[in-house]
Enzyme design. Structure first.
Site, PDB file in Angstrom:
ATOM      1  N   GLU A  85       0.284 -18.636   4.037  1.00 41.47           N
ATOM      2  CA  GLU A  85       2.080 -17.475   4.031  1.00 41.47           C
ATOM      3  C   GLU A  85       1.872 -16.920   5.866  1.00 41.47           C
ATOM      4  O   GLU A  85       2.291 -15.667   5.709  1.00 41.47           O
ATOM      5  CB  GLU A  85       0.728 -16.067   3.486  1.00 41.47           C
ATOM      6  CG  GLU A  85       1.024 -16.753   2.271  1.00 41.47           C
ATOM      7  CD  GLU A  85       2.058 -17.638   1.056  1.00 41.47           C
ATOM      8  OE1 GLU A  85       3.216 -16.997   1.231  1.00 41.47           O
ATOM      9  OE2 GLU A  85       1.391 -18.012  -0.498  1.00 41.47           O
ATOM     10  N   HIS A 141      -4.809 -11.874  -4.889  1.00 40.04           N
ATOM     11  CA  HIS A 141      -4.426 -11.580  -6.166  1.00 40.04           C
ATOM     12  C   HIS A 141      -5.005 -10.703  -7.258  1.00 40.04           C
ATOM     13  O   HIS A 141      -5.960 -11.445  -8.833  1.00 40.04           O
ATOM     14  CB  HIS A 141      -4.691 -13.401  -6.706  1.00 40.04           C
ATOM     15  CG  HIS A 141      -4.029 -14.124  -5.876  1.00 40.04           C
ATOM     16  ND1 HIS A 141      -4.453 -15.856  -5.902  1.00 40.04           N
ATOM     17  CD2 HIS A 141      -2.918 -14.217  -4.796  1.00 40.04           C
ATOM     18  CE1 HIS A 141      -4.227 -16.292  -5.256  1.00 40.04           C
ATOM     19  NE2 HIS A 141      -3.030 -15.246  -4.391  1.00 40.04           N
ATOM     20  N   HIS A 149       2.171 -14.043  -9.097  1.00 38.25           N
ATOM     21  CA  HIS A 149       0.647 -14.024  -7.919  1.00 38.25           C
ATOM     22  C   HIS A 149       0.560 -13.250  -7.618  1.00 38.25           C
ATOM     23  O   HIS A 149      -1.011 -13.675  -7.779  1.00 38.25           O
ATOM     24  CB  HIS A 149       2.596 -14.725  -7.078  1.00 38.25           C
ATOM     25  CG  HIS A 149       1.823 -15.894  -5.711  1.00 38.25           C
ATOM     26  ND1 HIS A 149       2.403 -15.997  -5.193  1.00 38.25           N
ATOM     27  CD2 HIS A 149       0.197 -15.468  -5.122  1.00 38.25           C
ATOM     28  CE1 HIS A 149       1.582 -16.322  -3.535  1.00 38.25           C
ATOM     29  NE2 HIS A 149       0.165 -16.216  -3.902  1.00 38.25           N
ATOM     30  N   HIS A 177      -2.812 -10.096   1.648  1.00 34.04           N
ATOM     31  CA  HIS A 177      -2.163 -10.507   0.064  1.00 34.04           C
ATOM     32  C   HIS A 177      -3.735 -11.036  -0.513  1.00 34.04           C
ATOM     33  O   HIS A 177      -5.069 -11.808  -0.488  1.00 34.04           O
ATOM     34  CB  HIS A 177      -1.680 -12.410   0.941  1.00 34.04           C
ATOM     35  CG  HIS A 177      -1.231 -12.557  -0.539  1.00 34.04           C
ATOM     36  ND1 HIS A 177      -0.834 -12.293  -1.683  1.00 34.04           N
ATOM     37  CD2 HIS A 177      -1.729 -13.995  -0.560  1.00 34.04           C
ATOM     38  CE1 HIS A 177      -0.749 -13.076  -2.558  1.00 34.04           C
ATOM     39  NE2 HIS A 177      -1.081 -14.464  -2.324  1.00 34.04           N
TER      40      HIS A 177
HETATM   41  O1  2HA Z   1      -3.403 -18.734   0.312  1.00 28.46           O
HETATM   42  O2  2HA Z   1      -2.992 -16.800  -1.771  1.00 28.46           O
HETATM   43  O3  2HA Z   1       0.057 -17.516  -1.214  1.00 28.46           O
HETATM   44  C1  2HA Z   1      -3.908 -19.263  -1.157  1.00 28.46           C
HETATM   45  C2  2HA Z   1      -2.647 -17.895  -0.774  1.00 28.46           C
HETATM   46  C3  2HA Z   1      -0.879 -18.281  -1.108  1.00 28.46           C
HETATM   47 ZN    ZN Z   2      -1.797 -16.121  -2.930  1.00 30.47          ZN
END
Ligand code: 2HA
Ligand code: ZN
Length: 269
Positions: free
Chosen positions: A119, A144, A214, A142
Site C-alpha cells: 500500500e 483490518h 477491507h 492501515h
Molecule cells: O499489507 O493489508 O492492504 C497488507 C494489506 C494490504
Molecule cells: Zn489491507
C-alpha cells in the site's frame, strides 16, 4: 552491520512506537498474516549521516509523482511481513527509504533491503498531501479492525456520514477523539493508484477512512495518535455490536447531546 538506529535516540523512539503499535494491532486481531501497514515520515530527523547513506536497492517507482516528498525519508513496514514480527524486530521487517529527486521513485537505505508495503502508493500519496499543506501529520496506519470492516458489508452504512454519526453516538469519547468522523471509500483494488487517489481526497475531510470491505486508513501526528483514533472508532463499533447481540437497537446519544459536546470541547466536524 551498524543499524541506522545507533546513536539516534529520536529515530529509535519513533521506530519503537511503530513496533509498539504493531503489537497492539496483532493483539487486537486486526492484523492477520501480513495484514495492515504503517509508514512514518522521518524527514525532520534525517541528519547529514542519513543523507549520506548509500542506497541498498535499485530505484523503485511509486506509480505517482509526489512533488512534496523530494528527498523525504520514511520508515515503512515491509510487504508480506507480519505485523507481529514488526512488533518484535522492526528493522528486520521494515526499512528506511529515501525519495528520489524525480519525486516518482525511491531507494531503500537501511537497515536491510526490505521492500515496502504493497500500500506504499496510498501511504506516500497521503504523506505528499500532508507535507504539502504543512499539517505536521507524520504517521499513516492501515489495519483490518473486525467490527468496523463488518459494518461496511451493509449498504445503508456506506451512505455519507451514516457510520460517523452512528459511531459517535455510541460513546462520547468517540465524538471527542475522532472529531472529523469516518470517511467511507467504495471498494477499490488494494494497493492501486485509484485507491491511493480516493484516500488522499477523502482524508482532506476526515482523519480516518474506511476502505469498504477491507480496512481503515488513519493519519495523525504520530503512530500512537493514529492508532488511538482507530481504537476509539473500533470501541464504538463493538458497543453497537454488543447492543445488537443483546437483541436491541442501541438508542445512541442524541444529536443535541453530540452538538453540546462539540461546543464544550471546541471540536471540528
Ligand atoms: O499489507 O493489508 O492492504 C497488507 C494489506 C494490504
Ligand atoms: Zn489491507
Amino acid at each position: 552491520m551498524k543499524s541506522i538506529l545507533e546513536s539516534r535516540p529520536e529515530l529509535t523512539k519513533r521506530i519503537n512506537d511503530v513496533a509498539e503499535v504493531a503489537g497492539y494491532l496483532w493483539q487486537k486481531g486486526w492484523a492477520e498474516r501480513n495484514g495492515g501497514n504503517i509508514t512514518i515520515n522521518i524527514t525532520d530527523i534525517a541528519d547529514e549521516g542519513i543523507k549520506a547513506m548509500e542506497p541498498i536497492s535499485d530505484a523503485i517507482p511509486v506509480g505517482r509523482t509526489l512533488p512534496h516528498l523530494k528527498g523525504g525519508y520514511f520508515f515503512c513496514k515491509g510487504t508480506n511481513r507480519r505485523m507481529r514480527d514488526l512488533a518484535r524486530w522492526p528493522m528486520e521487517n521494515g526499512a528506511v527509504i529515501r525519495m528520489l529527486d524525480d519525486c516518482a521513485g525511491y531507494v531503500i537505505i537501511a537497515d536491510n533491503p526490505v521492500k515496502p508495503t504493497s500500500e506504499l502508493t496510498s501511504h506516500l500519496s497521503i504523506h505528499d498531501y500532508q507535507t504539502g499543506i504543512g499539517s505536521g501529520r507524520k504517521a499513516v496506519l492501515h489495519t483490518h479492525p473486525v467490527e468496523l470492516v463488518a459494518m461496511t458489508h451493509h449498504r445503508p452504512f456506506l451512505e455519507k456520514d451514516k457510520l460517523t454519526y452512528l459511531l459517535w453516538s455510541m460513546i462520547p469519547e468517540t465524538r471527542a477523539f475522532c472529531p472529523k468522523g469516518l470517511g467511507v471509500i467504495p471498494y477499490r483494488m488494494p494497493g492501486s493508484v485509484e485507491l491511493a487517489g480516493a484516500t488522499v481526497e477523502t482524508l482532506k475531510e476526515y482523519d480516518v477512512v474506511m476502505w469498504e470491505k477491507h480496512g481503515v486508513c488513519a493519519v495523525d501526528t504520530d503512530v500512537m495518535a493514529a492508532f488511538d483514533q482507530v481504537d476509539v472508532l473500533s470501541k464504538s463499533a463493538q458497543i453497537y455490536l454488543a447492543a445488537k447481540a443483546m437483541g436491541f437497537e442501541p438508542d445512541g446519544t442524541t444529536r443535541e447531546d453530540m452538538e453540546a459536546l462539540k461546543i464544550a470541547f471546541n471540536l471540528p466536524g
